[in-house]
Enzyme design. Structure first.
Site, PDB file in Angstrom:
ATOM      1  N   SER A  11      -6.496  -6.569  14.537  1.00 39.64           N
ATOM      2  CA  SER A  11      -6.166  -6.965  13.145  1.00 39.64           C
ATOM      3  C   SER A  11      -4.698  -7.093  13.041  1.00 39.64           C
ATOM      4  O   SER A  11      -4.380  -8.246  12.436  1.00 39.64           O
ATOM      5  CB  SER A  11      -6.680  -6.111  12.143  1.00 39.64           C
ATOM      6  OG  SER A  11      -6.281  -4.899  12.120  1.00 39.64           O
ATOM      7  N   ASP A 177      -0.075   0.524   5.304  1.00 35.82           N
ATOM      8  CA  ASP A 177      -0.924   1.643   5.480  1.00 35.82           C
ATOM      9  C   ASP A 177      -0.374   2.407   6.718  1.00 35.82           C
ATOM     10  O   ASP A 177      -1.343   3.463   7.054  1.00 35.82           O
ATOM     11  CB  ASP A 177      -2.470   1.550   5.511  1.00 35.82           C
ATOM     12  CG  ASP A 177      -2.509   0.313   6.699  1.00 35.82           C
ATOM     13  OD1 ASP A 177      -1.744  -0.029   7.349  1.00 35.82           O
ATOM     14  OD2 ASP A 177      -3.891  -0.015   6.891  1.00 35.82           O
ATOM     15  N   HIS A 180      -0.829  -1.401   9.743  1.00 31.35           N
ATOM     16  CA  HIS A 180      -0.849  -3.067   9.463  1.00 31.35           C
ATOM     17  C   HIS A 180       0.482  -3.342   8.907  1.00 31.35           C
ATOM     18  O   HIS A 180       0.876  -2.790   7.747  1.00 31.35           O
ATOM     19  CB  HIS A 180      -1.926  -3.581   8.373  1.00 31.35           C
ATOM     20  CG  HIS A 180      -3.248  -3.380   8.954  1.00 31.35           C
ATOM     21  ND1 HIS A 180      -4.109  -2.079   8.676  1.00 31.35           N
ATOM     22  CD2 HIS A 180      -3.944  -3.924   9.682  1.00 31.35           C
ATOM     23  CE1 HIS A 180      -5.203  -2.168   9.328  1.00 31.35           C
ATOM     24  NE2 HIS A 180      -5.228  -3.395  10.111  1.00 31.35           N
TER      25      HIS A 180
END
Length: 214
Positions: A11, A177, A180
């Protein structure tokens, strides 16, 4: 024919790209880095959110080898650590390294591109995340070994982003977090990536694209 640069990963690389549009680069470090590359390059982002190394392995042929890239950048590993702690899915570092090595060997045999290997990273924002280092640090060490084996450019993202967190005064300014990146975190990654591949002594940008800027 223009040289091809391909970004692979999870991601962090995906960064919200539109998977229905093959040329979309998302809004993260890959897109920022692409904006700083010479004109004439084909730049592809094939990061997929949530991927562990096993997921990358399963799509390696279609999402990497099929494009015959001239330069491949890989960032993978933090989800292997994350899923160990939140889902109890083991991924022993030695087996992980062996699987990563096999992917790179297959890539080299297929089209022998230049490589950029990015350290998986963690900028802890909770006390629990600090315990993840015992699982992540061996993966970072493995990436260093693999970079040396394959004469790859190595981006020390873990050191870079943790130092930036100390400088800015709080880890959430770099990784919201712990995993990310924020826009600033993505910018730091992109700038470091470009510094590596632009260095003529390192040979990062494919030779066919070095003088194509208009």
């Amino acid at each position: 024919m223009p040289a091809t640069v391909l970004f692979q990963g999870d991601s962090i690389t995906d960064a919200g790209r539109d998977h229905t549009r093959p040329a979309d680069l998302g809004h993260g470090y890959a897109a920022l880095a692409a904006a700083g590359l010479p004109a004439g390059l084909t730049v592809l982002n094939r990061g997929v959110s949530g991927n562990r190394l096993a997921d990358l392995r399963d799509r390696w042929d279609a999402d990497t080898l099929a494009h015959r890239p001239d330069l491949v950048s890989v960032l993978i590993g933090v989800n292997d650590t994350w899923r160990h702690y939140d889902s109890g899915l083991p991924s022993p570092a030695d087996a992980w390294e062996d699987e990563y090595r096999r992917l790179l060997q297959r890539l080299h045999a297929h089209c022998a591109p230049r490589l950029v290997l990015i350290e998986p990273f963690l900028v802890p924002v909770t006390a629990e995340q600090r315990t993840w280092r015992q699982d992540l640090d061996p993966r970072i060490a493995a990436v260093h070994r693999l970079a040396a084996e394959h004469d790859a450019l190595l981006l020390p993202a873990d050191d870079l982003l943790n130092q930036a967190a100390r400088t800015t005064g709080h880890p959430t300014r770099i990784a919201i977090d712990g995993v990310h990146p924020t826009p600033l975190g993505h910018r730091l990654l992109a700038d470091a990536w470009l510094h590596l591949v632009r260095d003529p002594h390192r040979g990062g940008i494919p030779d066919s694209a070095r003088n194509t800027r208009t």
